[in-house]
Write a protein that holds these residues in place. Structure first.
Motif, mmCIF file in Angstrom:
data_model
loop_
_atom_site.group_PDB
_atom_site.id
_atom_site.type_symbol
_atom_site.label_atom_id
_atom_site.label_comp_id
_atom_site.label_asym_id
_atom_site.label_seq_id
_atom_site.Cartn_x
_atom_site.Cartn_y
_atom_site.Cartn_z
ATOM 1 N N PRO A 214 0.720 -1.556 -0.023
ATOM 2 C CA PRO A 214 -0.411 0.135 -0.025
ATOM 3 C C PRO A 214 0.832 1.527 -0.030
ATOM 4 O O PRO A 214 1.904 1.715 0.436
ATOM 5 C CB PRO A 214 -0.904 -0.035 1.618
ATOM 6 N N HIS A 215 -0.013 2.683 0.392
ATOM 7 C CA HIS A 215 0.928 3.821 0.439
ATOM 8 C C HIS A 215 1.081 3.996 -1.448
ATOM 9 O O HIS A 215 3.141 3.821 -1.117
ATOM 10 C CB HIS A 215 1.453 4.237 1.251
ATOM 11 N N PRO A 216 0.838 3.692 -2.579
ATOM 12 C CA PRO A 216 1.868 4.448 -3.514
ATOM 13 C C PRO A 216 1.642 5.516 -3.303
ATOM 14 O O PRO A 216 1.842 6.544 -3.515
ATOM 15 C CB PRO A 216 1.126 3.641 -4.926
ATOM 16 N N ASN A 217 3.224 5.902 -4.319
ATOM 17 C CA ASN A 217 3.509 7.289 -4.746
ATOM 18 C C ASN A 217 2.869 8.210 -5.913
ATOM 19 O O ASN A 217 2.351 7.797 -6.607
ATOM 20 C CB ASN A 217 5.150 7.208 -5.076
ATOM 21 N N PHE A 218 2.526 9.479 -5.474
ATOM 22 C CA PHE A 218 1.694 10.460 -6.148
ATOM 23 C C PHE A 218 2.837 11.729 -5.762
ATOM 24 O O PHE A 218 3.346 12.324 -5.447
ATOM 25 C CB PHE A 218 0.290 10.888 -5.727
ATOM 26 N N LEU A 219 2.076 12.681 -7.110
ATOM 27 C CA LEU A 219 2.474 13.967 -7.235
ATOM 28 C C LEU A 219 1.553 15.000 -7.362
ATOM 29 O O LEU A 219 0.564 14.394 -8.347
ATOM 30 C CB LEU A 219 3.776 13.322 -8.595
ATOM 31 N N VAL A 220 2.016 16.274 -6.796
ATOM 32 C CA VAL A 220 1.088 17.413 -6.891
ATOM 33 C C VAL A 220 1.223 18.083 -8.542
ATOM 34 O O VAL A 220 2.767 17.863 -8.960
ATOM 35 C CB VAL A 220 1.104 18.550 -6.284
ATOM 36 N N GLY A 221 0.686 17.881 -9.210
ATOM 37 C CA GLY A 221 0.682 18.931 -10.666
ATOM 38 C C GLY A 221 0.758 17.605 -11.902
ATOM 39 O O GLY A 221 0.963 17.680 -13.081
ATOM 40 N N GLY A 222 0.780 16.044 -11.288
ATOM 41 C CA GLY A 222 0.262 15.149 -11.998
ATOM 42 C C GLY A 222 0.740 13.729 -11.426
ATOM 43 O O GLY A 222 -0.145 13.666 -10.762
ATOM 44 N N MET A 223 1.535 12.842 -11.966
ATOM 45 C CA MET A 223 2.053 11.827 -11.972
ATOM 46 C C MET A 223 3.331 11.044 -11.126
ATOM 47 O O MET A 223 4.197 12.391 -12.079
ATOM 48 C CB MET A 223 1.695 10.518 -12.640
ATOM 49 N N ALA A 224 3.681 10.249 -10.061
ATOM 50 C CA ALA A 224 5.646 10.104 -9.783
ATOM 51 C C ALA A 224 5.981 9.667 -10.784
ATOM 52 O O ALA A 224 7.625 9.526 -10.732
ATOM 53 C CB ALA A 224 5.521 10.323 -8.252
ATOM 54 N N CYS A 225 4.998 8.668 -11.608
ATOM 55 C CA CYS A 225 6.113 7.736 -12.233
ATOM 56 C C CYS A 225 5.842 8.716 -13.501
ATOM 57 O O CYS A 225 5.419 9.520 -14.455
ATOM 58 C CB CYS A 225 4.708 6.570 -12.474
ATOM 59 N N SER A 226 7.587 7.851 -14.386
ATOM 60 C CA SER A 226 7.497 8.285 -16.049
ATOM 61 C C SER A 226 6.932 7.209 -17.115
ATOM 62 O O SER A 226 6.798 5.500 -16.336
ATOM 63 C CB SER A 226 8.635 8.613 -16.775
ATOM 64 N N ILE A 227 6.640 7.947 -17.792
ATOM 65 C CA ILE A 227 6.021 6.362 -18.978
ATOM 66 C C ILE A 227 6.973 6.893 -20.534
ATOM 67 O O ILE A 227 6.910 8.221 -20.862
ATOM 68 C CB ILE A 227 4.390 6.711 -18.736
#
Length: 579
Positions: A214-227
């Motif tokens: 649990p507790h995945p990573n997120f980011l204000v303004g988008g997502m923390a992962c790159s695609i």
């Protein structure tokens, strides 16, 4: 003469819930819903960088962690004016969609079905009869084989022979109101075990995009992962292809296993469509996964499931959908161990207070319901009314607005079960609504959200972050924001005020607070209480085995960790943590 009963804790839920009941003649006459755990996360985040708050508030729950992180981020983005790119929003929609489908499947099989399925009886089931039963109810699940049913029957028998029921210890297996034949119980236990495998696969979607669970990573303004399909260091083509497989598998399980099972159990326990009615007021801002930054009426961002508009239904009138107005939300503390500076009034979440004022007895306690204050849960009201949120509210709203797929599934189910739309407000109705919603959500994820994300990816769109509002010097000196997200258990909203780059005020109004809250100053019960004691007809056959009220409370899918705000009973500080 009234008889008193305490169920503490309610098991097979998330967190700690206590229910006190009075019954007379086998019927429940009074009920108190009591949240016995305090947390205080709204206070913990004050003074912190708003870009970090999601990481704290997603600890509100240990299961539906993503939903609180996303709700927090969207509220902050609403305050500072950040605008996440479409691909980032689609990733959030996939995380929300997969979490919602997984949550409903877990709830049905692992938390609620055991109120209707007798595990011990499964050892008496004939494997071939179980296969035939599955076929008769329309289940086409690939696990409905003679070999699998034989294996499960033998496993259950070996558990019984050991004398240790393990996770099934404490069940009311001798209760006379378990009605399914042994072959149906055997099939259901087999699907219970298959659902464990399903949920492990389903949660991987959020893990790929969030890095962990649990507790995945997120980011204000988008997502923390790159695609990028062509890079091994990012979410690439291999992982996208795997996500496609998991999405397809989830739709197959829901369609071929979960929905037929839910309809079959609802058909055997059809009287539960006349038991457990709460207030026939419903609130939702759309179908599951709908996300709004700020007032939905002025929201400029696209959200999933735009076919259903935010709305409120009063008094069961499905012909009239009232527009949703955030200004009509207030939280009361009349029955809760909090105090407001202004006294016994309702406060809008944007002005909300979390001030502890414990007046209860020193634990352990015997009875709380004799006091005006008996819970840590506030009592939200919309336009002064107690409302239901969650799958039932969303399905009713979609049905009232004529959403074609929802109408098709609901009408088919009502015809099969011989029930009316009014009977959806019941214990059985909440079970049915959750299955209906799980199917529509799995379909939208497989047919719309994931394909749109892949189409954009093939077009070269790999942007997942808006950097224009990342630095605090790009923010106004003072700003407020709010978010509304339809999550598995209902409507979730987060409210934030930022001053000089720090959080100065934070409130969260979570689904279980809407449902588990206690009485307000007018004596209006919360939905849990109303469902048990609203009409004085809820059955309670044997207080020593309170199976009937458990069926009704479980139908709401309580998540008490979400509903409460940990301190010692005397309010003393236990530990100070500095960052």
């Amino acid at each position: 003469m009234a008889e008193r009963l305490v169920i503490d804790p309610i098991t097979r839920i998330e967190g700690h819930l206590r229910i006190e009941l009075e019954s007379d003649g086998g019927k429940i006459t009074k009920a108190w819903s009591e949240t016995t755990q305090f947390r205080g996360l709204e206070e913990i985040v004050q003074g912190r960088d708003p870009r970090d708050v999601w990481a704290f508030v997603q600890r509100i729950c240990g299961v539906c962690t993503s939903v609180h992180a996303i709700a927090s981020i969207v509220a902050v983005e609403n305050a500072i004016g950040a605008n996440p790119p479409e691909q980032a929003r689609l990733i959030r929609d996939m995380v929300l969609g997969s979490q919602e489908v997984q949550d409903h499947v877990i709830h049905f099989y692992h938390l609620h079905a055991l109120d209707f399925v007798n595990v011990a009886s499964a050892a008496q089931g004939d494997p071939q009869a179980a296969v035939d039963f599955a076929r008769a109810i329309g289940s086409t699940w690939k696990g409905n084989t003679l070999e699998r049913m034989t294996e499960v029957r033998d496993t259950v028998q070996s558990i019984l022979d050991s004398g240790q029921l393990s996770i099934f210890t404490g069940g009311y297996w001798g209760h006379p109101d378990y009605r399914l034949p042994p072959e149906a119980n055997l099939m259901a236990v087999a699907h219970y075990l298959d659902a464990l495998e399903f949920q492990r696969s389903m949660i991987r979607i959020g893990t790929v995009f969030g890095g962990k669970n649990p507790h995945p990573n997120f980011l204000v303004g988008g997502m923390a992962c790159s695609i990028d399909p062509n890079h091994t260091e990012s979410v690439n083509q291999v992982q996208v292809d795997q996500i496609g497989v998991w999405v397809a598998e989830s739709l197959e399980f829901v369609k071929s296993c979960y929905v037929p099972d839910a309809l079959a159990i609802a058909g055997v326990y059809k009287d539960y469509f006349d038991i457990g009615a709460a207030q026939d007021n419903y609130l939702a801002v759309g179908m599951a996964g709908a996300t709004f930054a700020g007032d939905p009426a002025t929201n400029e961002w696209p959200t999933a499931h735009t076919a259903i508009k935010p709305g409120v239904i009063f008094d069961g009138d499905l012909k009239t959908v009232h527009p949703f107005d955030p200004e009509k939300i207030e939280e009361w503390v009349h029955s809760a161990w909090y105090s407001y500076k202004g006294g016994d009034i309702g406060l809008k979440p944007s002005e909300g207070e979390t001030t502890v004022a414990y007046t209860g007895p020193k634990p352990p306690y015997e009875w709380l319901g004799d006091s005006d204050e008996y819970t840590w849960c506030k009592a939200p009201r919309y336009d002064g009314r107690a409302v239901q949120v969650g799958p039932l509210a969303r399905v009713v709203l979609a049905y009232a607005q004529g959403h074609p797929r929802t109408v098709e599934i609901v009408n088919g189910a009502m015809e099969q079960l011989g029930i009316t739309a009014a009977q959806l407000n019941s214990t059985g109705g909440r079970i049915l609504a959750r299955a209906v919603e799980c199917l529509t959500s799995a379909e939208i994820l497989a047919e719309t959200t994931f394909p749109t994300f892949v189409k954009n990816l093939k077009g070269g769109d790999i942007d997942v972050f808006d950097p224009t509002r990342w630095e605090p010097d790009s923010w106004p000196s003072e700003a407020s924001g709010m978010s509304f997200v339809e999550v598995a258990r209902g409507n979730l909203s987060h409210w934030v005020t930022i001053k000089d780059g720090k959080v100065s005020h934070y409130q969260a109004v979570v689904p279980t607070t809407w449902l588990a809250g206690g009485r307000d100053k007018d004596g209006q019960q919360g939905p849990y209480e109303e469902s048990l004691a609203g009409n004085g007809q809820h059955p309670l056959t044997d207080p020593a085995q309170p199976l009937e009220p458990l069926r009704t409370i479980h139908s709401f899918d309580p998540c008490m960790s979400c509903a409460v705000h940990v301190l010692d009973p005397n309010g003393h500080e236990l530990q100070a943590v500095e960052s």
